[in-house]
Scaffold this motif. Structure first.
Motif, PDB file in Angstrom:
ATOM      1  N   THR B   7      34.361 100.988 111.980  1.00 22.55           N
ATOM      2  CA  THR B   7      33.239 100.405 112.724  1.00 22.55           C
ATOM      3  C   THR B   7      32.281  99.822 111.704  1.00 22.55           C
ATOM      4  O   THR B   7      32.014 100.445 110.679  1.00 22.55           O
ATOM      5  CB  THR B   7      32.525 101.494 113.538  1.00 22.55           C
ATOM      6  N   LYS B  18      34.042  96.280 115.828  1.00 22.93           N
ATOM      7  CA  LYS B  18      35.301  96.984 115.569  1.00 22.93           C
ATOM      8  C   LYS B  18      36.044  96.142 114.550  1.00 22.93           C
ATOM      9  O   LYS B  18      36.301  94.966 114.805  1.00 22.93           O
ATOM     10  CB  LYS B  18      36.119  97.090 116.857  1.00 22.93           C
ATOM     11  N   ARG B  53      31.050 114.234 103.807  1.00 20.82           N
ATOM     12  CA  ARG B  53      31.463 115.567 104.256  1.00 20.82           C
ATOM     13  C   ARG B  53      32.856 115.435 104.839  1.00 20.82           C
ATOM     14  O   ARG B  53      33.205 114.392 105.400  1.00 20.82           O
ATOM     15  CB  ARG B  53      30.515 116.094 105.338  1.00 20.82           C
ATOM     16  N   ASP B  55      33.985 116.849 107.421  1.00 19.03           N
ATOM     17  CA  ASP B  55      34.029 116.887 108.880  1.00 19.03           C
ATOM     18  C   ASP B  55      33.361 115.672 109.522  1.00 19.03           C
ATOM     19  O   ASP B  55      33.092 115.677 110.705  1.00 19.03           O
ATOM     20  CB  ASP B  55      33.372 118.187 109.375  1.00 19.03           C
ATOM     21  N   GLU B  56      33.090 114.662 108.722  1.00 22.46           N
ATOM     22  CA  GLU B  56      32.428 113.480 109.279  1.00 22.46           C
ATOM     23  C   GLU B  56      33.094 112.222 108.741  1.00 22.46           C
ATOM     24  O   GLU B  56      33.689 112.241 107.670  1.00 22.46           O
ATOM     25  CB  GLU B  56      30.951 113.450 108.858  1.00 22.46           C
ATOM     26  N   ARG B  59      30.346 107.196 105.730  1.00 28.83           N
ATOM     27  CA  ARG B  59      29.347 106.159 106.066  1.00 28.83           C
ATOM     28  C   ARG B  59      29.027 105.426 104.772  1.00 28.83           C
ATOM     29  O   ARG B  59      28.355 105.962 103.905  1.00 28.83           O
ATOM     30  CB  ARG B  59      28.081 106.778 106.655  1.00 28.83           C
ATOM     31  N   ARG B  69      26.368  98.895 107.372  1.00 25.90           N
ATOM     32  CA  ARG B  69      27.032 100.198 107.353  1.00 25.90           C
ATOM     33  C   ARG B  69      28.488 100.033 107.781  1.00 25.90           C
ATOM     34  O   ARG B  69      28.759  99.370 108.789  1.00 25.90           O
ATOM     35  CB  ARG B  69      26.344 101.176 108.315  1.00 25.90           C
ATOM     36  N   VAL B  71      31.594 102.428 108.864  1.00 29.54           N
ATOM     37  CA  VAL B  71      31.895 103.813 109.215  1.00 29.54           C
ATOM     38  C   VAL B  71      33.408 103.968 109.294  1.00 29.54           C
ATOM     39  O   VAL B  71      34.054 103.386 110.172  1.00 29.54           O
ATOM     40  CB  VAL B  71      31.232 104.192 110.556  1.00 29.54           C
ATOM     41  N   PRO B  73      36.596 106.373 109.821  1.00 33.73           N
ATOM     42  CA  PRO B  73      36.996 107.727 110.232  1.00 33.73           C
ATOM     43  C   PRO B  73      37.886 108.383 109.176  1.00 33.73           C
ATOM     44  O   PRO B  73      38.514 107.690 108.370  1.00 33.73           O
ATOM     45  CB  PRO B  73      37.756 107.488 111.539  1.00 33.73           C
ATOM     46  N   GLN B  74      37.902 109.695 109.181  1.00 33.67           N
ATOM     47  CA  GLN B  74      38.740 110.426 108.231  1.00 33.67           C
ATOM     48  C   GLN B  74      40.193 110.001 108.426  1.00 33.67           C
ATOM     49  O   GLN B  74      40.721 110.064 109.529  1.00 33.67           O
ATOM     50  CB  GLN B  74      38.615 111.936 108.463  1.00 33.67           C
TER      51      GLN B  74
END
Lengths: 384, 360
Positions: B7, B18, B53, B55-56, B59, B69, B71, B73-74
């Motif tokens: 994102t 997207k 982190r 778990d996030e 960014r 920005r 973003v 995803p893992q």
């Protein structure tokens, strides 16, 4: 959060519904302890960096449509802001007060005049401090790459605030709903997220029934406490009150253990009464605060969306007492958790009804402050 | 080359883009349907907009577009970006601990240095720099607030007696500072020295003395404080503390300096200062050939009874005869005149009688 369902769920041709959530994460405890320890050894000067780290954490827990807020302020900015205010405002006053005190003695009228002058200046600048702190925080808050700001003048807000405080005390508080409404109107009216403006439209009238209720309840409570206190003290001490006071507080006195015991009991009664006054009366006022929060939220719009806040007196009291205990029992170490509870409360209870065309919100070109919050830090007005 | 979905916010509008991203060598390419043109970011310029982190999502931002920005995803792609851009790696818990620990120790050292400077170094070094007119004016203001409504005792005969003591002490002590000695009608037994060489004695002290040598001893001690600039040093100490406090409190605390607490702090001398003044007094009495045992006997007499202190401010100051540990040691340090040196009388009997009646 792995994906961005906002795209699929709530996006329509004209905009999105906005939903605020608070998703807590680990790490705040470490911050609290580090802030405390470094605060002690730096004589609290670390507060600028500590505060920044806490805000960064709390902001990142606030999610709007699954995208977190980001706090981009720095400790350096806060520290510089403080230094500016300290150098042009506080240091000259302290030095002048010190010199006058040494030269003319503490009871000289010039010393008193200086103190009054400083007090009036602080009083005049209070509103500006609030406004500038809010502006700094908004300008350092990023959501989807866009930051906010306050577009108006802190001076005008400050004058409004100052005039309002005077009107408030002259009217024995009865002007409060009108003043709060006009202050909020200015603050919200000046608020921008990117180029999206917020609007505040509404009258103070609907706040008056609850205001009157709280005002009279407080008066009754105060009278009742005074009555209870004086009866109790009279029963405890009786007619010898003056004699006992003389015996205990006169220099070189030799009070009897009995007299000391009576005085001790009276002190406990006084303490409990004061506690009752300072706890019960603010609790009564939570009724008004809850009504004001809900009403003001209802008066606020952004784009085609209207805000709503489900604030209740009971929840505010729980929040307030919980936070008070949290801060007092840990000697302030757990303050970040109290701040988190406040923000979480707001996030859980604020709803945004209607649609905002978020995609069209463009970055504001307004100039950003280089330093932050000096005045607010000096006057200690910012809650977070 | 690794591809993936992410994102993107371009920092110009709040629109959610997207996008597809691909990592090839040192470049990260961002391509999206609604982006005007593909964005190419160098891996070197990537910054972490939030601490990474597990778990996030990542960014990311870039030095060339600070408000934008990305973003991610893992995923394997996120992992590849982390490896390619080591500057994103968050500080490990251990090194964070060391860093904060180092700051803690460093700040503690600075704090101790600032404390030493304010409490010890600056008062000692700068006490002599306080202009005489300032310290005199300040001393008189202080005197006023300390004696409150007490009457100042003075008569031509008793004043001559006080001058006689001062003259007797000055004998053999050419360096004795100029002092002004004032007696106030207060029942408590006390003596103190204020800035500008102002020495205040109470009627209680004069009443308690059985011979002139006792008063001379106390005065020598007070003159010691004045000569060593102890009150001026204390003034600097309190001023420094006040300034420190205003930094700490950010000015929100009450900055009224010379409140009563301030007065007390200015006047409360440290044990070291008392010892120095004692030593000065003994040397002075010996040089002036006045029997130092008068000082000693007065000391013993006063420390035997619990000092009766009625005045709030004065009780906060303490008492030169305060019964803190070290009093015995202080008394033992007082030695008689060397063998063969004859003591001189401090004043005539008539003068002594006049001094005793100073407040009548």
């Amino acid at each position: 959060m792995q994906d961005d369902p906002a795209m699929n769920d709530s996006q329509t041709a004209t905009g999105e519904r906005l939903k605020i959530e608070y998703i807590s994460k680990s790490g705040l405890g470490t911050l609290a302890i580090v802030n405390f320890l470094l605060g002690v050894v730096t004589l609290t000067i670390y507060r600028f960096w500590g505060k920044t780290n806490v805000r960064r954490h709390i902001w990142s827990c606030v999610h709007i449509n699954r995208q977190p807020l980001e706090y981009t302020g720095t400790g350096k900015e806060l520290c510089l802001g403080f230094l500016v205010v300290f150098a042009i405002f506080i240091l000259p006053y302290v030095l002048l007060a010190l010199t006058l005190n040494l030269m003319l003695g503490p009871e000289h009228p010039a010393v008193f005049a200086l103190q009054m002058l400083f007090f009036i200046m602080v009083y005049c600048l209070w509103g500006a401090a609030l406004y500038r702190a809010r502006r700094y925080q908004l300008s350092r808050t990023l959501w989807r790459g866009i930051h906010g700001t306050l577009a108006g003048s802190s001076l005008i807000y400050s004058l409004l605030y100052f005039g309002g405080s005077i009107a408030r005390s002259m009217s024995l508080g009865w002007a409060t709903p009108v003043i709060n409404t006009s202050l909020q109107e200015r603050l919200i009216g000046d608020m921008r997220f990117g180029d999206l403006g917020f609007k505040f439209r509404g009258r103070a009238g609907p706040l008056y029934p609850t205001y009157a209720l709280c005002w009279f309840l407080s008066l009754i409570a105060l009278v009742a406490f005074v009555a209870v206190f004086s009866t109790e003290i009279y029963a405890l001490v009786g007619e010898d009150a003056q004699k006992i006071l003389d015996n205990v507080f006169k220099p070189d006195s030799q009070p009897t253990p009995d007299e000391l015991w009576t005085i001790g009991k009276a002190a406990v009664v006084l303490g409990l009464t004061l506690l009752a006054v300072f706890v019960v009366i603010p609790m009564l006022w939570a009724i008004y605060t809850a009504n004001e929060l809900a009403t003001f939220a209802g008066y606020t719009t952004a784009g085609n969306a209207r805000f709503e806040m489900n604030a209740t007196a009971l929840s505010l009291i729980t929040l307030g007492i919980g936070n008070l205990l949290l801060v007092v029992l840990t000697l302030g170490i757990a303050r970040p958790f109290a701040q988190q509870r406040l923000i979480r409360y707001l996030c859980e209870r604020i709803m945004i009804n209607g649609i905002v065309d978020v995609d069209r919100i463009a970055q504001s070109m307004a100039r950003m402050d280089k330093t932050g919050e000096g005045l607010a830090d000096a006057l200690d007005v910012s809650p977070i | 080359m690794i591809d993936g979905q992410a994102t993107f916010f371009d920092g110009r509008t709040a629109r959610v883009h997207k996008v597809s991203i691909s990592l090839a060598g040192a470049d990260l390419r961002v391509v999206g349907e609604h982006l005007n043109s593909p964005v190419a970011w160098s891996v070197d310029g990537l910054t972490a907009a939030a601490r990474l982190r597990d778990d996030e999502p990542l960014r990311l931002s870039h030095v060339s577009m600070p408000a934008a920005r990305l973003v991610v995803p893992q995923s394997q792609l996120a992992e590849a970006i982390r490896i390619a851009a080591p500057q994103l790696k968050p500080e490990s818990g251990g090194s964070q601990f060391v860093r904060y620990g180092a700051w803690f120790v460093g700040c503690l050292a600075v704090l101790l240095a600032v404390g030493y400077f304010t409490m010890t170094y600056a008062p000692q070094q700068f006490a002599g720099l306080v202009p005489r007119s300032w310290s005199l004016r300040f001393g008189e203001n202080l005197e006023k607030s300390l004696v409150e409504t007490a009457k100042r005792c003075s008569s031509s005969e008793s004043d001559r007696a006080l001058s006689a003591i001062a003259a007797a002490l000055a004998e053999g002590n050419p360096d004795m500072p100029a002092v002004r000695i004032r007696v106030y009608d207060m029942p408590l037994v006390n003596a103190f020295t204020l800035t500008g060489g102002l020495v205040v004695l109470t009627r209680g002290l004069i009443d308690k003395a059985d011979r002139p040598e006792e008063v001379a001893g106390v005065l020598a001690h007070e003159i010691g404080h004045a000569a060593l600039l102890h009150p001026e040093a204390q003034l600097i100490r309190v001023t420094g503390l006040q300034l420190l406090l205003s930094v700490v409190s950010g000015g929100s605390a009450n900055s009224n300096t010379a409140g009563l607490a301030g007065l007390a702090a200015i006047l409360r001398s440290s044990r070291d200062a008392e010892r120095e003044a004692d030593a000065y007094a003994i040397a002075m009495l010996t040089a002036a050939r006045i029997d130092p045992l008068g000082f000693k006997s007065f000391f013993e007499k006063v420390s035997a009874d619990r000092p009766a202190i009625a005045n709030q401010t004065l009780s906060a100051i303490g008492n030169i005869f305060a019964t803190h540990p070290g009093v015995a040691e202080r008394m033992n340090a007082i030695q008689p005149l060397p063998a063969g040196v004859a003591a001189r009388p401090v004043m005539s009997d008539a003068q002594w009688q006049a001094l005793r009646k100073i407040c009548n």
